[in-house]
Design a protein around this motif. Structure first.
Motif, PDB file in Angstrom:
ATOM      1  N   ASN A   1     -29.918 -60.429  59.854  1.00  0.00           N
ATOM      2  CA  ASN A   1     -29.046 -60.438  58.685  1.00  0.00           C
ATOM      3  C   ASN A   1     -27.611 -60.787  59.076  1.00  0.00           C
ATOM      4  O   ASN A   1     -26.925 -61.538  58.368  1.00  0.00           O
ATOM      5  CB  ASN A   1     -29.071 -59.073  57.982  1.00  0.00           C
ATOM      6  CG  ASN A   1     -30.337 -58.864  57.169  1.00  0.00           C
ATOM      7  OD1 ASN A   1     -30.923 -59.817  56.668  1.00  0.00           O
ATOM      8  ND2 ASN A   1     -30.757 -57.621  57.038  1.00  0.00           N
ATOM      9  N   LEU A   2     -27.143 -60.250  60.195  1.00  0.00           N
ATOM     10  CA  LEU A   2     -25.799 -60.567  60.666  1.00  0.00           C
ATOM     11  C   LEU A   2     -25.687 -62.040  61.048  1.00  0.00           C
ATOM     12  O   LEU A   2     -24.677 -62.691  60.763  1.00  0.00           O
ATOM     13  CB  LEU A   2     -25.448 -59.682  61.859  1.00  0.00           C
ATOM     14  CG  LEU A   2     -25.187 -58.203  61.540  1.00  0.00           C
ATOM     15  CD1 LEU A   2     -25.121 -57.380  62.826  1.00  0.00           C
ATOM     16  CD2 LEU A   2     -23.897 -58.045  60.743  1.00  0.00           C
TER      17      LEU A   2
ATOM     18  N   HIS B   1     -39.045 -62.417  61.351  1.00  0.00           N
ATOM     19  CA  HIS B   1     -38.704 -61.509  60.255  1.00  0.00           C
ATOM     20  C   HIS B   1     -39.957 -60.953  59.593  1.00  0.00           C
ATOM     21  O   HIS B   1     -40.098 -59.734  59.393  1.00  0.00           O
ATOM     22  CB  HIS B   1     -37.859 -62.259  59.221  1.00  0.00           C
ATOM     23  CG  HIS B   1     -37.585 -61.479  57.972  1.00  0.00           C
ATOM     24  ND1 HIS B   1     -38.454 -61.459  56.901  1.00  0.00           N
ATOM     25  CD2 HIS B   1     -36.554 -60.673  57.626  1.00  0.00           C
ATOM     26  CE1 HIS B   1     -37.977 -60.682  55.953  1.00  0.00           C
ATOM     27  NE2 HIS B   1     -36.822 -60.196  56.365  1.00  0.00           N
TER      28      HIS B   1
ATOM     29  N   ASP C   1     -31.683 -56.309  60.997  1.00  0.00           N
ATOM     30  CA  ASP C   1     -30.244 -56.371  60.725  1.00  0.00           C
ATOM     31  C   ASP C   1     -29.522 -57.329  61.663  1.00  0.00           C
ATOM     32  O   ASP C   1     -28.489 -57.899  61.294  1.00  0.00           O
ATOM     33  CB  ASP C   1     -29.630 -54.971  60.799  1.00  0.00           C
ATOM     34  CG  ASP C   1     -29.953 -54.148  59.565  1.00  0.00           C
ATOM     35  OD1 ASP C   1     -30.089 -54.752  58.485  1.00  0.00           O
ATOM     36  OD2 ASP C   1     -30.072 -52.921  59.668  1.00  0.00           O
TER      37      ASP C   1
ATOM     38  N   SER D   1     -35.649 -51.931  62.275  1.00  0.00           N
ATOM     39  CA  SER D   1     -34.388 -51.910  61.530  1.00  0.00           C
ATOM     40  C   SER D   1     -33.310 -52.712  62.263  1.00  0.00           C
ATOM     41  O   SER D   1     -32.601 -53.528  61.657  1.00  0.00           O
ATOM     42  CB  SER D   1     -33.909 -50.460  61.337  1.00  0.00           C
ATOM     43  OG  SER D   1     -34.810 -49.725  60.534  1.00  0.00           O
TER      44      SER D   1
ATOM     45  N   TYR E   1     -27.272 -46.802  55.423  1.00  0.00           N
ATOM     46  CA  TYR E   1     -28.659 -46.790  55.894  1.00  0.00           C
ATOM     47  C   TYR E   1     -28.765 -46.083  57.245  1.00  0.00           C
ATOM     48  O   TYR E   1     -29.590 -45.176  57.423  1.00  0.00           O
ATOM     49  CB  TYR E   1     -29.190 -48.215  56.007  1.00  0.00           C
ATOM     50  CG  TYR E   1     -30.600 -48.305  56.562  1.00  0.00           C
ATOM     51  CD1 TYR E   1     -31.703 -48.195  55.723  1.00  0.00           C
ATOM     52  CD2 TYR E   1     -30.829 -48.491  57.925  1.00  0.00           C
ATOM     53  CE1 TYR E   1     -33.000 -48.260  56.220  1.00  0.00           C
ATOM     54  CE2 TYR E   1     -32.127 -48.567  58.428  1.00  0.00           C
ATOM     55  CZ  TYR E   1     -33.196 -48.454  57.579  1.00  0.00           C
ATOM     56  OH  TYR E   1     -34.483 -48.517  58.086  1.00  0.00           O
ATOM     57  N   TYR E   2     -27.919 -46.484  58.201  1.00  0.00           N
ATOM     58  CA  TYR E   2     -28.008 -45.899  59.540  1.00  0.00           C
ATOM     59  C   TYR E   2     -27.458 -44.475  59.571  1.00  0.00           C
ATOM     60  O   TYR E   2     -27.890 -43.658  60.390  1.00  0.00           O
ATOM     61  CB  TYR E   2     -27.303 -46.791  60.555  1.00  0.00           C
ATOM     62  CG  TYR E   2     -28.103 -48.030  60.869  1.00  0.00           C
ATOM     63  CD1 TYR E   2     -29.241 -47.960  61.676  1.00  0.00           C
ATOM     64  CD2 TYR E   2     -27.774 -49.266  60.319  1.00  0.00           C
ATOM     65  CE1 TYR E   2     -30.005 -49.080  61.941  1.00  0.00           C
ATOM     66  CE2 TYR E   2     -28.537 -50.396  60.573  1.00  0.00           C
ATOM     67  CZ  TYR E   2     -29.641 -50.302  61.382  1.00  0.00           C
ATOM     68  OH  TYR E   2     -30.414 -51.413  61.632  1.00  0.00           O
TER      69      TYR E   2
ATOM     70  N   ALA F   1     -32.417 -55.729  49.920  1.00  0.00           N
ATOM     71  CA  ALA F   1     -31.905 -56.985  50.478  1.00  0.00           C
ATOM     72  C   ALA F   1     -32.443 -58.196  49.734  1.00  0.00           C
ATOM     73  O   ALA F   1     -31.835 -59.279  49.778  1.00  0.00           O
ATOM     74  CB  ALA F   1     -32.275 -57.079  51.961  1.00  0.00           C
TER      75      ALA F   1
ATOM     76  N   ARG G   1     -34.917 -50.950  52.362  1.00  0.00           N
ATOM     77  CA  ARG G   1     -34.788 -52.277  52.960  1.00  0.00           C
ATOM     78  C   ARG G   1     -34.992 -53.388  51.926  1.00  0.00           C
ATOM     79  O   ARG G   1     -34.434 -54.481  52.064  1.00  0.00           O
ATOM     80  CB  ARG G   1     -35.820 -52.471  54.071  1.00  0.00           C
ATOM     81  CG  ARG G   1     -35.820 -51.500  55.200  1.00  0.00           C
ATOM     82  CD  ARG G   1     -34.600 -51.504  56.050  1.00  0.00           C
ATOM     83  NE  ARG G   1     -34.115 -52.810  56.442  1.00  0.00           N
ATOM     84  CZ  ARG G   1     -33.151 -52.983  57.357  1.00  0.00           C
ATOM     85  NH1 ARG G   1     -32.611 -51.946  57.957  1.00  0.00           N
ATOM     86  NH2 ARG G   1     -32.720 -54.186  57.662  1.00  0.00           N
TER      87      ARG G   1
ATOM     88  N   ARG H   1     -27.112 -56.726  52.170  1.00  0.00           N
ATOM     89  CA  ARG H   1     -27.647 -56.836  53.530  1.00  0.00           C
ATOM     90  C   ARG H   1     -26.688 -56.349  54.616  1.00  0.00           C
ATOM     91  O   ARG H   1     -27.135 -55.908  55.670  1.00  0.00           O
ATOM     92  CB  ARG H   1     -28.040 -58.290  53.830  1.00  0.00           C
ATOM     93  CG  ARG H   1     -29.252 -58.773  53.038  1.00  0.00           C
ATOM     94  CD  ARG H   1     -29.604 -60.201  53.376  1.00  0.00           C
ATOM     95  NE  ARG H   1     -30.713 -60.710  52.591  1.00  0.00           N
ATOM     96  CZ  ARG H   1     -31.977 -60.785  53.020  1.00  0.00           C
ATOM     97  NH1 ARG H   1     -32.274 -60.395  54.242  1.00  0.00           N
ATOM     98  NH2 ARG H   1     -32.920 -61.268  52.243  1.00  0.00           N
ATOM     99  N   ILE H   2     -25.392 -56.424  54.369  1.00  0.00           N
ATOM    100  CA  ILE H   2     -24.422 -56.032  55.385  1.00  0.00           C
ATOM    101  C   ILE H   2     -23.740 -54.711  55.029  1.00  0.00           C
ATOM    102  O   ILE H   2     -23.729 -53.775  55.834  1.00  0.00           O
ATOM    103  CB  ILE H   2     -23.357 -57.132  55.582  1.00  0.00           C
ATOM    104  CG1 ILE H   2     -24.028 -58.485  55.839  1.00  0.00           C
ATOM    105  CG2 ILE H   2     -22.415 -56.747  56.727  1.00  0.00           C
ATOM    106  CD1 ILE H   2     -24.923 -58.530  57.056  1.00  0.00           C
TER     107      ILE H   2
ATOM    108  N   MET I   1     -25.572 -51.386  55.548  1.00  0.00           N
ATOM    109  CA  MET I   1     -25.938 -50.926  56.893  1.00  0.00           C
ATOM    110  C   MET I   1     -25.375 -49.539  57.227  1.00  0.00           C
ATOM    111  O   MET I   1     -26.116 -48.672  57.708  1.00  0.00           O
ATOM    112  CB  MET I   1     -25.498 -51.938  57.949  1.00  0.00           C
ATOM    113  CG  MET I   1     -26.316 -53.204  57.969  1.00  0.00           C
ATOM    114  SD  MET I   1     -25.797 -54.283  59.338  1.00  0.00           S
ATOM    115  CE  MET I   1     -26.726 -55.765  58.933  1.00  0.00           C
TER     116      MET I   1
END
Length: 260
Positions: free
Chosen positions: A228-229, A119, A225, A221, A193-194, A146, A143, A186-187, A190
Motif C-alpha cells: 500500500n505504501l 497481494h 501495507d 498485515s 489498525y496497528y 481499503a 482490511r 489505506r494509509i 494504519m
C-alpha cells in the motif's frame, strides 16, 4: 457460519465474478460507453477485469462499513468475536481473489502483475484463519475498507484507455479523489489498525490464537501495507506529474494570450 456455508459463498462468488468477466462486463460497457468498441483485445481484457474489480470493491466495502458500525460482537472481541457476517464478507472476497488470480495467470500478457499475485496470495493465506477457524474477524473485516479506493484507481485507467487527456477535468477530479480516498482508507488507517493490534498483545485471547495464526496475521498485515505504501508513492508521483502538466498548460495559454 459453518465451513460448508462459507465454502458455498466463496464458490458462488467465484462463479458470479467469472460470469461478469466473460459475459456481462462487455455488454454493460458497450451500453454505457461507446468507446469500449474501439479498444484493443488486450485493453478489453483489462477493462473487463477492472469492471469486475470495481463491483467487488463496492459490495464488500459497503458490507465492511456496516459490520464496523453495527456488528457489536466482533467490535467487542476483535480476536474471537462471532464471525458469521465477517465470514460472509471474507468469503465473497476469497471467491473474487481466486477468480482474479486465475484471470491474471490466464491473461498474463494483458493483466499480469507480480504484485497482484503477491497481494492476492497473502490475503488468501490470512483469510484462511478467518474462514477456517473463525479467528481475527474484526481485523479481517477492517482490511476490506481499503477496497473503497479501487473504483477511483480503475476509473483512472478507464480514462486513460479512452484517451482522455491527463489534464482534462474528469481526469483531474478523479485523480484528486483517488489520492484522497487511497490515503484515507489505506494509509491513514494504519495507526489505528496497528494500535488495535498491539493492544491485544500479551492478552489471553492473543495467546489462544497460536503461533501460526499470530505470525500469519502480523506478516500478512505488514506485507499488505508495504505494498500500500509503494502504491501510494506511485500514485502521489503520478499526481505530481499531472499537476506539473496542468501548470505548464496554464502557462502556455497565458503566454499565447500575451503574444496575441
Amino acid at each position: 457460519m459453518a465451513s460448508l456455508d462459507w465454502l458455498i459463498v466463496a464458490v458462488a462468488s467465484f462463479t458470479v465474478f467469472q460470469i461478469m468477466f466473460h459475459c456481462l462486463s462487455a455488454r454493460i460497457s458497450v451500453f454505457f460507453c461507446k468507446g469500449y468498441r474501439t479498444l484493443t483485445d488486450i485493453q478489453k481484457t483489462e477493462w473487463n477485469s477492472r469492471v469486475v474489480s470495481t463491483f467487488h470493491a463496492l459490495v464488500v466495502g459497503i458490507l465492511c462499513l456496516y459490520l464496523l458500525w453495527f456488528d457489536d460482537a466482533v467490535n467487542a472481541d476483535p480476536l474471537w468475536g462471532e464471525p458469521a457476517l465477517v465470514k460472509l464478507n471474507v468469503g465473497l472476497t476469497a471467491g473474487y481473489l481466486i477468480s482474479d488470480l486465475l484471470l491474471i495467470l490466464w491473461y498474463w500478457k494483458a493483466i499480469g502483475d507480480i504484485y497482484f499475485i503477491i497481494h492476492h496470495l497473502t490475503a488468501l493465506y490470512a483469510y484462511y484463519y478467518v474462514l477456517g477457524q473463525g479467528l481475527l474477524p474484526y481485523f479481517a473485516n477492517f482490511r476490506l475498507i481499503a477496497e473503497f479506493s479501487t473504483p477511483f484507481v480503475n476509473q483512472r485507467w478507464f480514462f486513460e484507455a479512452l484517451c482522455y487527456p491527463k489534464t482534462s477535468r474528469p481526469n483531474i477530479i478523479n485523480g484528486f479523489l483517488m489520492v484522497m480516498v487511497f490515503f484515507l482508507v489505506r494509509i491513514a488507517v494504519m495507526p489505528p489498525y496497528y494500535n488495535k493490534m498491539i493492544s491485544t498483545f500479551g492478552t489471553e485471547a492473543f495467546y489462544n490464537l497460536g503461533l501460526r495464526a499470530q505470525i500469519a496475521w502480523i506478516v500478512a498485515s505488514v506485507c499488505l501495507d508495504a505494498m500500500n505504501l509503494m502504491w501510494m508513492y506511485k500514485i502521489g508521483k503520478g499526481c505530481y506529474k499531472v499537476l506539473l502538466a496542468c501548470k505548464k498548460q496554464r502557462a502556455d495559454v497565458q503566454e499565447n494570450g500575451k503574444q496575441r
